[in-house]
Write an enzyme that holds these catalytic residues in place. Structure first.
Site, mmCIF file in Angstrom:
data_model
loop_
_atom_site.group_PDB
_atom_site.id
_atom_site.type_symbol
_atom_site.label_atom_id
_atom_site.label_comp_id
_atom_site.label_asym_id
_atom_site.label_seq_id
_atom_site.Cartn_x
_atom_site.Cartn_y
_atom_site.Cartn_z
ATOM 1 N N CYS A 194 6.627 8.248 -6.650
ATOM 2 C CA CYS A 194 6.947 6.826 -6.626
ATOM 3 C C CYS A 194 5.634 6.057 -6.736
ATOM 4 O O CYS A 194 4.579 6.648 -6.960
ATOM 5 C CB CYS A 194 7.717 6.448 -5.369
ATOM 6 S SG CYS A 194 6.859 6.856 -3.828
ATOM 7 N N THR A 195 5.661 4.760 -6.548
ATOM 8 C CA THR A 195 4.478 3.929 -6.800
ATOM 9 C C THR A 195 3.311 4.294 -5.894
ATOM 10 O O THR A 195 2.215 4.601 -6.363
ATOM 11 C CB THR A 195 4.817 2.442 -6.631
ATOM 12 O OG1 THR A 195 5.942 2.119 -7.445
ATOM 13 C CG2 THR A 195 3.634 1.569 -7.045
#
Length: 299
Positions: free
Chosen positions: A175-176
């Site tokens: 994810c980010t």
């Protein structure tokens, strides 16, 4: 240049609301803007300011109960990427809606950025992007699976409907910045998946540390601030934001017949009524008037 700090930490706050006043006061004095979420399970957010201000905030946050090991990731912005400072009390610092999920108990195996390529290129590894559909649309790792979720809370239902696809597979997730994977890997372990991995530090750490020539990342990484996206080396990207629907736009999207700044884009033109668009136009008018006065319109 402004320093942008993305951070999260899972710990147990008995009274998270009591932490807010001191954080708000410190950020106001230091000129820091952004968003911090506090909950019983910890803290999460992204903020921007000058070097001294960010250092002071990080020092304060690490003094909170259980936060001595709080880590953060830094990048820079040529302009202040936030309009104001918000410190919000939440049920979860990243919303999954699974009360039994607890990243403090256990998570998947952390994989350092320099080791990520070798893992995800293994034939027995399925790579899952845990972000939302509009984030994935502008960039992801080669061969990654897109769950096509509009919010992180939809991920458990997606997994339940698709888990048979991953029989006898190791699962690698990203994810980010890493926070969503703290929960998603804990969730999969609770569902009986034995070999679960996630990218330590998330996409941001990968783009910071892995040379572009060696990268398996394709596109840009969406960030939740005024920069909209970053690329390799965490350089500011080329995307803009539709301030009607908050979706990222490519440069060519700005030439689409349905694009009107602050009012609509080709994604959302059919999603809003004429009265909505008129309201958005009035908002844009107020933003322009504020700009002429040298002010920032907080809307």
């Amino acid at each position: 240049m402004f320093t942008v700090a993305a951070l999260y930490h899972f710990t147990r706050f008995s009274d998270p609301d009591a932490l807010r006043p001191a954080i708000v006061e410190l950020c106001a004095k230091a000129g820091i803007r952004g968003t911090l979420l506090v909950a019983n399970e910890g803290i999460n957010g992204t903020v921007a300011g000058d070097r001294a201000g960010i250092d002071a905030l990080l020092s304060h946050l690490r003094s909170l109960p259980g936060c001595a090991d709080l880590e953060h990731k830094e990048s820079s912005a040529t302009e202040m990427p936030f309009n104001r400072m918000k410190v919000r009390l939440k049920r979860e610092i990243v919303t999954m809606g699974q009360p039994d999920v607890d990243p403090r108990a256990r998570t998947g195996h952390y994989v350092k950025p320099e080791d990520w390529n070798a893992l995800i290129q293994s034939e027995d590894v399925a790579v899952i992007d845990t972000r939302n559909d509009y984030e994935i649309a502008i960039g992801t790792f080669e061969g990654a699976i897109d769950p096509m979720t509009k919010s992180f809370g939809e991920f458990p239902a997606w997994w339940e409907a698709n888990k048979d696809r991953f029989h006898n597979k190791r699962v690698a997730m990203f994810c980010t910045g890493g926070i969503r994977c703290e929960k998603s890997t804990n969730y999969l372990l609770g569902q009986g998946v034995e070999d679960v991995y996630h990218l330590q530090g998330g996409i941001l750490k990968y783009l910071e540390e892995v040379p572009e020539a060696d990268s398996t990342w394709d596109g840009e990484c969406f960030v939740f601030d005024g920069r909209v996206s970053v690329g390799h080396g965490l350089k500011e990207g080329n995307l803009k934001l539709c301030y009607a629907c908050r979706r990222p736009l490519q440069p060519e999207d700005l030439r689409h017949e349905n694009y009107e700044p602050g009012v609509s884009c080709h994604h959302c033109h059919a999603e809003t009524s004429d009265s909505d668009k008129q309201r958005f136009r009035e908002r844009q008018k107020q933003i322009k008037l504020a700009s002429k006065r040298g002010e920032t319109h907080i809307g």
